[in-house]
Structure formats: C-alpha cells, structure tokens
Design a protein around this motif. Structure first.
Motif, mmCIF file in Angstrom:
data_model
loop_
_atom_site.group_PDB
_atom_site.id
_atom_site.type_symbol
_atom_site.label_atom_id
_atom_site.label_comp_id
_atom_site.label_asym_id
_atom_site.label_seq_id
_atom_site.Cartn_x
_atom_site.Cartn_y
_atom_site.Cartn_z
ATOM 1 N N LEU A 1 84.324 -78.579 -29.269
ATOM 2 C CA LEU A 1 84.203 -79.990 -28.907
ATOM 3 C C LEU A 1 82.745 -80.411 -29.052
ATOM 4 C CD1 LEU A 1 85.995 -82.322 -27.871
ATOM 5 C CD2 LEU A 1 85.251 -81.719 -25.552
ATOM 6 N N PHE A 2 82.483 -81.423 -29.865
ATOM 7 C CA PHE A 2 81.136 -81.943 -30.083
ATOM 8 C C PHE A 2 80.971 -83.253 -29.334
ATOM 9 C CE2 PHE A 2 78.400 -84.755 -32.835
ATOM 10 C CZ PHE A 2 77.194 -84.205 -32.410
ATOM 11 N N HIS A 3 79.924 -83.314 -28.497
ATOM 12 C CA HIS A 3 79.613 -84.499 -27.710
ATOM 13 C C HIS A 3 78.448 -85.210 -28.399
ATOM 14 C CE1 HIS A 3 81.951 -82.652 -24.360
ATOM 15 N NE2 HIS A 3 81.414 -81.535 -24.829
ATOM 16 N N ASP A 4 78.697 -86.306 -29.087
ATOM 17 C CA ASP A 4 77.637 -87.012 -29.808
ATOM 18 C C ASP A 4 76.767 -87.792 -28.819
ATOM 19 O OD1 ASP A 4 76.101 -87.890 -31.907
ATOM 20 O OD2 ASP A 4 77.783 -88.686 -33.072
ATOM 21 N N ASP A 5 75.558 -88.145 -29.260
ATOM 22 C CA ASP A 5 74.644 -88.830 -28.356
ATOM 23 C C ASP A 5 75.004 -90.297 -28.140
ATOM 24 O OD1 ASP A 5 73.898 -89.783 -30.839
ATOM 25 O OD2 ASP A 5 71.930 -88.807 -30.841
ATOM 26 N N ASP A 6 76.010 -90.805 -28.853
ATOM 27 C CA ASP A 6 76.479 -92.183 -28.615
ATOM 28 C C ASP A 6 77.675 -92.217 -27.668
ATOM 29 O OD1 ASP A 6 78.523 -91.177 -30.156
ATOM 30 O OD2 ASP A 6 78.331 -92.632 -31.781
ATOM 31 N N GLY A 7 78.012 -91.052 -27.092
ATOM 32 C CA GLY A 7 79.113 -90.977 -26.134
ATOM 33 C C GLY A 7 80.450 -90.607 -26.734
ATOM 34 N N ARG A 8 80.557 -90.610 -28.055
ATOM 35 C CA ARG A 8 81.833 -90.248 -28.687
ATOM 36 C C ARG A 8 81.964 -88.728 -28.749
ATOM 37 N NH1 ARG A 8 81.718 -94.049 -33.999
ATOM 38 N NH2 ARG A 8 83.975 -93.649 -34.107
ATOM 39 N N LYS A 9 83.214 -88.265 -28.803
ATOM 40 C CA LYS A 9 83.486 -86.829 -28.839
ATOM 41 C C LYS A 9 84.403 -86.519 -30.020
ATOM 42 C CE LYS A 9 83.117 -86.526 -23.789
ATOM 43 N NZ LYS A 9 81.699 -86.138 -23.790
ATOM 44 N N TYR A 10 84.215 -85.323 -30.562
ATOM 45 C CA TYR A 10 84.971 -84.912 -31.747
ATOM 46 C C TYR A 10 85.423 -83.464 -31.608
ATOM 47 C CZ TYR A 10 82.640 -88.997 -33.773
ATOM 48 O OH TYR A 10 82.166 -90.263 -34.013
ATOM 49 N N LEU A 11 86.628 -83.195 -32.092
ATOM 50 C CA LEU A 11 87.098 -81.819 -32.210
ATOM 51 C C LEU A 11 86.760 -81.328 -33.620
ATOM 52 C CD1 LEU A 11 88.738 -79.793 -30.399
ATOM 53 C CD2 LEU A 11 90.660 -80.266 -31.935
ATOM 54 N N VAL A 12 86.090 -80.195 -33.683
ATOM 55 C CA VAL A 12 85.699 -79.587 -34.956
ATOM 56 C C VAL A 12 86.458 -78.270 -35.056
ATOM 57 C CG1 VAL A 12 83.732 -78.996 -36.418
ATOM 58 C CG2 VAL A 12 83.400 -80.486 -34.439
ATOM 59 N N GLN A 13 87.170 -78.047 -36.184
ATOM 60 C CA GLN A 13 88.013 -76.857 -36.211
ATOM 61 C C GLN A 13 88.280 -76.341 -37.619
ATOM 62 O OE1 GLN A 13 91.568 -79.833 -35.098
ATOM 63 N NE2 GLN A 13 92.102 -77.700 -34.753
#
Length: 563
Positions: free
Chosen positions: A130-142
């Motif tokens: 799980l990547f937490h970007d500095d703009d508050g959005r989150k992404y699953l990387v897999q």
C-alpha cells in the motif's frame, strides 16, 4: 555499532521495513505457519526483538488445507494517518497455471493490536503493498498473475487507487506501471516518493540464486512511465557466488531520523557438502530465507546504490542516531509449559493451537494424536525455526501408544513431504519402542524410511518418560535418547540436513519458500486420540560456525564457509 547480517536469522523472509518515530519495524512472511506475519522491532537496526505475530486468530487468518508454501506471502507494513496498515496475501494454490489468492487489509492503532477484521481487497496478484502518496491518495501496488500459457505468468506491476471512504479499490484506475526487465519474474513491489520522483523497488529472477532487486523511477504514476536504474541491478548475489550472503533481493527501503537510508532484504546462507562444487549446486539454505540490512547512498543522478557494491556486506555501519536496543544474545529457548498459551516462538501449521491439538499449562504440554506429519488438515505439531546452524534440541515425553499407528516425539520438519523424527510407538510384539523415521521427498508426499526397523529400541518395562535429543551440526543431524535424562545413547542414524532446505525441495517440484523447524508432535491416524505428555522443550543454540577446537561461534564471515 555494526549491523551484522543476517539481522533476523532463520526463516524470516520478504521483509517490509518501516520507521515510526524512533522505532523500526520489520514484517516478514510466514507462509503456511500460524500465526501469520511476524513483527520485529528495533531502535538501532542491530538488535531486534520479536514483538507480535499479527494474524493470530481464525478471524484474521484461516489456512486449513492450504498447500505447503502457500498462505502468507510478502506482507506489507506501512504507517499513515496515525495507524499501522498491513496488506497480506493468502495463497491457496502454489503449483500449476493458477495462483488463486486473496489480498487483505487490516489496521491497528498500535503494533500490539488489536488488529481490525480483515477487508478483502482483491486477488489480482500476490506481493501487494500500500502506497500512501503525499496528496493523501492511496494506491495498491502488486505483482499481477497471468494464467494463460501463451503469456509470461508474471504480468508486470499493477497500480490501483484505493478509496479510503469505501475502503475498496477503484478497479477502473488499474494500470501497469512497470513490466520488469528481461530477467522476468517481477514481483515484490514497493513504491516511495523521494525528492519529486516516484521510486519503484521490485524483485526479479525468483527467490533462488538468480534473485535480484531492481529500481525504476518516474515523475508520475502513469502507465509504463517508469525508467530503470542504470548500472543495475540495485542488489543481487547472482554474480557474487563466494559472498557469505546469497539470494538478496526482495525487500523495502527505510530512512532514519538523521536522513540516512537502509534497505532490508531477504537473504540466505547456503553451505555445501565437502564432495560438492561451491557453485553448482551453490548450496543448501537450511535456515531458509533470512533478513539482511544494507546501507544505501544516493548517487549524483539521484539513484540509490548499496554501499560496498550490489553484493552487499556482512557488516554494515549502524545509523549515527541509533538508540541501543536490548535483545537476547541468541535465540535459545527453554519452555517448561507453565503458561496456558504457547510461547511467541512456537508455530503450528495452518490453524491455531486449540484443544483439538491439545493443551498447555501447569508444567506440561499435552498433544492429542491426529494425522501424520504429511497431513495438511489435522496435525498436532508445534515447532520453532532453526535459527543457527549448530544447536541441540531436547524434550521429555510420556506416551503409551495403542499400536504402530500412534507415534509421539521430536521432529525436524520442513514441509509435508520433507521431515524426520524420533518417536515412541508400538511394535508388532506389543512393546513400546523408539524408532527414527524420515520422509525424504520424491513423488509428492515422498518415500518414508523406518531406519531402525526390526531393531527398534525397546523401552524397558516401567519406564514412564523417555528423553529425546536432536544434535544439529550444519550439514547433518542425529537423534539421541535417554531413559533417565543423564545417560544418552546415539541411535546411529545420521541425516542429511540439506533435505530440509528450499534448494533441495525445489529441485523436485514447485517453489518452496520457508525453512527448517524443530518441534514436538503426536500422531494417531487410527483415530483413537492417543495423547502424549511433554514435560519440557529446550532449544540451545551453539553457533553458526565450528572452530578448529570443536567449539562454536556466532561470528559471521565476509565469505562463504562451504563446509
């Protein structure tokens, strides 16, 4: 202080490292062993303590029937929004065209828990983070799995936005951001944002001796926008066959409070028999895939480089701001079974320790005989990792079997098809006897050998307890017994430790990723529930190297000790 690698010896693979304030945490894979996901903590990167097994209830994890080396692959630990986030994969199929799996998310305010009920995320591929970007959005990387025979099964790294309002992925946002290099088998992705760049760290080459970690970067998260690191790979031991550490690759990056950078990676320490080449086979990693930590510097172009070269080092400078952490000198364990729950170092297979297996407390462990050591469903076994090449393991057991179908004793175990043990059973003359058996692989469940056969050791009438000991000496191990705990007798059976390694098992079928264990078990496949009582268990580490005078030491080496 110096970091001495491996920092987490024994089966502790696929490390996900983070720092929260002044404390570092590493989460590691556990595969079919329960509880799932081990968390170690440190304030200096040198000394580590096991503080939590996260997935410790069937609400969080139920792996009954999972195949060997299925289960928990490459958990990802992160910290954001004032809480810990853990992504983990439960793999249900390990061979063939498919890798049926489910990725879950659980969170906690503190590392000790309580951890929330898991949320099903997806099943696109394993090694999700799980990547937490500095703009508050989150992404699953897999990693992304492709079952089609006309495609490579490792179909690149997929990025998908995660909606924290619904706590669900937004599949319409999914895109491939990295296809990997010509080495293939791209997996284990972790994403970081540093100085305006998104840096993608990913493993390739499989978790064998061709393993490596590569780095790519981009100014955006657009599809296929990442450029690979020049003069890579970032870390590998493929071209350093004499290094003490091997297989380095899959891992994660962390920064210190003082702005230094470190990389935690899986690693292995193979050895060779005296009759073997040092490079083919490169060796047998009986302690499984462990965790190493390497220091990282950034070059003038903004690319990360492992200090000392991409082969890594055994001894690494600790952070300048390290806070010395108190930890045991080694991983020796003595258990009198006084507590009503198992010690944190014990594991069971696939499901938790319950009354169906037995009970512990008041100075004894009672195991109720179930299926054989080849059984992936109903098995009464508790075991702990091998964490040194040289150790002794001892126990004291009381058992009165109904027949030869009932057995109880001390085992060295890798998986359902590769294990051995010394145990009490009954012979055809109705006598209680001591036998040594080994399952050595082969066709799936393997071929079983009874080493003592008609010469099984008869237990004298009136004997209440029998003591068993395993003396493990890197390349081999032996079983011993006593009727009084003082006078020991050698069974005369010498077993090849290489059989209990990833490198041995993978030559026969599939991919196997764990490590050797030592433990206690009771079997009664007749279904009559024979019970065995264990008075204590002692695991005493002697060291990782044998010296010329016959003593042992934990001192590591920069080069491999092949014998």
């Amino acid at each position: 202080m110096k970091i001495q690698n491996p920092v987490l010896p024994g089966f502790n693979s696929d490390p996900s490292i983070i720092r929260v304030a002044d404390t570092y945490y590493i989460a590691t894979s556990t595969f079919e062993w329960f509880p799932g996901v081990r968390i170690h903590a440190s304030k200096d990167l040198v000394h580590w303590n096991l503080v939590k097994n996260v997935l410790d209830t069937t609400t969080l994890l139920d792996m009954k029937g999972n195949p060997s080396s299925g289960g928990i692959w490459a958990p990802d630990l992160s910290y954001a929004d004032g809480k810990f986030w853990l992504i983990f994969t439960d793999v249900k199929i390990t061979d063939g065209a498919f890798k049926d799996m489910k990725n879950y998310l659980t969170t906690a305010d503190a590392i000790e828990g309580p951890w929330s009920d898991p949320i099903l995320v997806n099943g696109v591929g394993f090694d999700a983070s799980l990547f937490h970007d500095d703009d508050g959005r989150k992404y699953l990387v897999q990693q992304t799995w492709d079952h089609r025979e006309y495609h490579h099964p490792f179909d690149g790294i997929t990025l998908t936005e995660f909606d924290t309002t619904t706590m669900k992925l937004k599949p319409e946002t999914a895109r491939t951001i990295w296809e990997g290099t010509e080495v293939k088998l791209v997996e284990g992705p972790h994403l970081y944002k540093i100085d305006g760049y998104y840096y993608l760290f990913a493993a390739e080459g499989g978790t064998i001796f061709t393993h490596q970690e590569v780095v790519a970067r981009s100014k955006s998260l657009n599809a296929l926008s990442f450029d690979r690191e020049p003069e890579g790979p970032f870390i590998t031991n493929f071209d350093t066959p004499n290094s003490y550490l091997q297989k380095q690759g899959h891992g994660a990056l962390v920064s210190t409070l003082g702005g230094e950078w470190y990389y935690a990676s899986l690693t292995a320490r193979p050895w060779n028999h005296a009759t073997e080449s040092a490079t083919d086979p490169r060796g047998w990693s009986t302690l499984g895939r462990e965790t190493s930590i390497q220091k990282v510097e950034w070059d003038a172009a903004g690319w990360p480089r492992v200090v000392g070269g991409h082969g890594g080092q055994t001894y690494v400078d600790a952070p300048k701001d390290a806070i010395e952490t108190i930890a045991p000198a080694d991983h020796s364990q003595h258990d009198e079974f006084d507590a009503p729950q198992l010690d944190i170092n014990w594991n069971t297979l696939r499901v938790p320790f319950t009354e169906k297996m037995g009970q512990t407390g008041e100075g004894k462990l009672v195991l109720r005989g179930q299926g054989s050591l080849a059984n992936p469903f109903d098995l009464s076994l508790i075991a702990r990792r091998w964490q040194a090449f040289y150790f002794d393991a001892e126990t004291k057991v009381k058992f009165n079997p109904y027949s030869y179908q009932a057995m109880a004793g001390l085992t060295n175990y890798y998986n359902h098809s590769h294990w051995s043990w010394i145990f009490i059973t009954k012979n055809d003359d109705g006598q209680n006897v001591i036998e040594v058996g080994e399952n050595k692989g082969g066709l799936r469940n393997g071929a079983y050998t009874s080493y003592l056969k008609d010469q099984a050791i008869v237990i004298p009438d009136g004997t209440e307890y029998v003591w068993f000991k395993s003396e493990n000496r890197k390349q081999s191990y032996t079983y011993h017994y006593s009727f009084d705990g003082q006078n020991w007798h050698d069974t005369g059976v010498i077993l090849d430790a290489a059989v209990l390694s990833d490198d041995y098992v993978v030559r026969e079928y599939g991919g196997f990723f764990t490590g050797a264990y030592v433990g206690l078990s009771a079997v009664d496949y007749s279904g009559y529930d024979s019970t065995a009582t264990f008075d204590f268990f002692d695991y005493k580490e002697l060291g990782d190297r044998e010296l010329a005078d016959g003593s042992y030491t934990f001192e590591a080496s920069e080069t491999r000790d092949f014998n």
